[in-house]
Design an enzyme around this catalytic site. Structure first.
Site, mmCIF file in Angstrom:
data_model
loop_
_atom_site.group_PDB
_atom_site.id
_atom_site.type_symbol
_atom_site.label_atom_id
_atom_site.label_comp_id
_atom_site.label_asym_id
_atom_site.label_seq_id
_atom_site.Cartn_x
_atom_site.Cartn_y
_atom_site.Cartn_z
ATOM 1 N N GLN A 161 26.962 1.206 -3.098
ATOM 2 C CA GLN A 161 26.195 2.127 -2.174
ATOM 3 C C GLN A 161 25.912 2.139 -1.031
ATOM 4 O O GLN A 161 25.847 2.321 0.380
ATOM 5 C CB GLN A 161 24.638 2.532 -2.955
ATOM 6 C CG GLN A 161 24.173 3.687 -4.569
ATOM 7 C CD GLN A 161 24.964 4.843 -4.012
ATOM 8 O OE1 GLN A 161 25.820 5.700 -3.330
ATOM 9 N NE2 GLN A 161 25.869 5.616 -5.385
ATOM 10 N N SER A 170 32.753 0.492 -5.417
ATOM 11 C CA SER A 170 33.402 1.151 -5.798
ATOM 12 C C SER A 170 33.835 2.350 -5.005
ATOM 13 O O SER A 170 33.399 2.894 -3.736
ATOM 14 C CB SER A 170 32.038 2.666 -6.787
ATOM 15 O OG SER A 170 32.940 3.700 -7.416
ATOM 16 N N ALA A 171 35.208 2.585 -5.785
ATOM 17 C CA ALA A 171 35.826 3.707 -4.510
ATOM 18 C C ALA A 171 35.090 4.965 -4.125
ATOM 19 O O ALA A 171 35.743 5.563 -3.394
ATOM 20 C CB ALA A 171 37.639 3.632 -5.127
ATOM 21 N N CYS A 191 23.664 9.576 -12.521
ATOM 22 C CA CYS A 191 23.772 8.836 -14.220
ATOM 23 C C CYS A 191 22.483 9.734 -14.916
ATOM 24 O O CYS A 191 22.761 9.514 -16.412
ATOM 25 C CB CYS A 191 23.797 7.356 -14.060
ATOM 26 S SG CYS A 191 25.206 6.831 -12.981
ATOM 27 N N ASN A 220 20.234 3.477 -4.850
ATOM 28 C CA ASN A 220 21.151 4.185 -4.780
ATOM 29 C C ASN A 220 20.466 5.897 -4.452
ATOM 30 O O ASN A 220 20.472 6.794 -4.050
ATOM 31 C CB ASN A 220 22.516 4.899 -5.810
ATOM 32 C CG ASN A 220 21.193 4.391 -7.095
ATOM 33 O OD1 ASN A 220 20.667 3.291 -7.696
ATOM 34 N ND2 ASN A 220 20.866 5.231 -8.839
ATOM 35 N N GLY A 232 32.613 0.836 -10.728
ATOM 36 C CA GLY A 232 31.129 -0.510 -10.697
ATOM 37 C C GLY A 232 30.882 -0.227 -11.527
ATOM 38 O O GLY A 232 30.571 -1.702 -11.729
ATOM 39 N N THR A 281 47.740 -1.935 -17.736
ATOM 40 C CA THR A 281 48.964 -1.615 -16.433
ATOM 41 C C THR A 281 48.239 -1.189 -15.187
ATOM 42 O O THR A 281 47.271 -0.099 -15.302
ATOM 43 C CB THR A 281 49.502 -0.824 -16.996
ATOM 44 O OG1 THR A 281 50.777 -0.714 -18.145
ATOM 45 C CG2 THR A 281 50.633 -0.401 -16.297
#
Ligand SMILES: Cc1ncc(COP(=O)(O)O)c(C=O)c1O
Length: 400
Positions: A196, A216-217, A342, A168, A80, A254
């Protein structure tokens, strides 16, 4: 998934911090382990490369399906934070002189909210430090932006409106469709940080009309360090990372095959479970909210009562200090958070709680519970039973 219930009470662990991150779904983990054998570089022409490439494209397809996005509109990123930074730096490039200073005329202004995640807030503050004008919209007591304030802020100078789909810390969900219509009518680009919201509430980029959407995963039971950015066809995008021509030259490096495969698997599962998630997780969240409200006097629930993520409960406990509550809960095996991961470790009160009018002292005594798959009704009851004596003890200590 965390196996909370087979544990003896004294070693019981209840992870209830899913907005910070989620464990891998077992199916995601199994798919990733199987895919470890696929080592080819997805950009190589040979069979090993083609196999890796096919996996990447399958994953892209799954993410696009989850977002209701057209084929080829999602770029994979490291998460994210990178997706959000890419959008802000693209806008900076559009509106800068060669020396990096803002163009004196034309569209060079940004509108965000006061409650964005630090990766949006700090991207905007950085642009502000370079001379760009940034408007920070206020929010009401529930964390909703005020549409009139947005209307007043929009002008023919507005370059980007960036407003999170769901917060969040308190879970408040914004009306991104209405906000986007206003931003587009003013001729601005529209971005939403939906990290979120994706996988928790229905979202469709075509319906919302946004130009950019971040996901975001690791918030949807996928791996950390992988994410996506939806870019509407025709919206500008400049790479943040220059190098090879992966992702049509939009994001060099990559391919992170394994992370991307995990994200794709997580997205496919999330799409199939959205309705069940909304129903079952919100029932557990409501059980926690009602149980705590009944068991502990004088608590305050933060966030919107209706337009809120199904999994999020932010509670203020007047007279008790948040870090002390967290530590006491941790001793009892309950893992929650005082705000965003965070920001934890910071002594500053949550900027989100301050923005909704919670005073600094009360903001320091607030806990975010964020639920997810793996939490059971027994876990919730364990929290409801464990927290009252902790709060009573901390309140007694603080009144001494
Ligand atoms: C709303 C929001 N935006 C962005 C991010 C950052 O995402 P990532 O951890 O994938 O960089 C987070 C993570 O906490 C978030 O909650």
């Amino acid at each position: 998934m965390p196996d909370n219930n087979t544990k003896a009470p004294e070693t019981r662990r209840v992870y209830i911090d899913y907005n910070a991150t989620t464990p891998l779904k077992p199916e995601v983990k199994a798919a990733m382990i199987a895919d470890m054998e696929v080592y080819g570089n997805a950009s190589s022409m040979h069979a090993s490369g083609r196999l890796a490439h096919a996996r990447v494209e399958q994953a892209r397809n799954a993410v696009e399906k989850l977002l209701g996005a057209a084929a080829g509109t999602v770029v994979f990123t490291s998460g994210g934070s990178e997706s959000n930074n890419t959008v802000f730096q693209t806008m900076r490039s559009l509106a800068s002189n060669p020396d990096g200073s803002p163009l004196p005329s034309g569209r060079n202004e940004f509108i965000i909210t006061a409650i964005e995640h630090p990766c949006v807030l700090n991207s905007a503050l950085y642009l502000q430090s370079l001379g760009f004008k940034v408007t920070f919209l206020s929010v009401d007591e529930y964390g909703k932006i005020k549409i009139d304030e947005l209307k007043k802020a929009l002008s023919d100078k507005t370059l980007l409106v960036s407003i999170m789909a769901a917060n969040n810390e308190i879970g408040t969900v914004q009306d991104i469709k209405t906000i986007t219509a206003l931003a587009k009518a003013a001729g601005a680009w529209m971005h939403t940080d939906a990290v979120q919201a994706v996988g928790k509430i229905p979202l469709n980029v075509e319906d919302l009309g946004v130009d950019y959407l971040t996901m975001s995963a690791h918030k949807i039971y996928g791996p950390k360090g992988t994410g996506g950015l939806y870019i509407k066809k025709g919206a500008p995008l400049f790479p943040l990372i220059h190098g090879g021509h992966q992702e049509d030259g939009l994001r060099a490096g990559t391919y992170n095959n394994l992370g991307i495969l995990g994200l794709g698997k997580a997205a496919a599962i999330a799409a199939g479970e959205l309705e069940k998630y909304g129903r079952e997780i919100s029932a557990l969240r409501n059980r926690l909210r009602d149980g705590l409200t009944a068991a502990i006097p004088n608590i305050k629930i933060n966030g919107h009562p209706i337009d809120v993520l199904p999994n999020t409960l932010n509670v203020s406990f007047p007279g008790a200090e948040g870090e002390a509550i967290l530590l006491s809960m941790d001793i009892k095996g309950i893992e929650a958070s005082t705000g965003s991961a965070c920001a934890s470790g910071s002594l500053e009160p949550s900027h989100v709680l301050l923005a909704i009018g919670v005073g600094p002292e009360l903001a320091h005594g607030s806990i975010r519970f964020s639920l997810g798959w793996g939490i059971t009704a027994e876990d919730i009851d364990y929290i409801i039973g464990t927290l009252p004596p902790i709060i009573a003890r901390l309140r007694a200590m603080s009144s001494l």
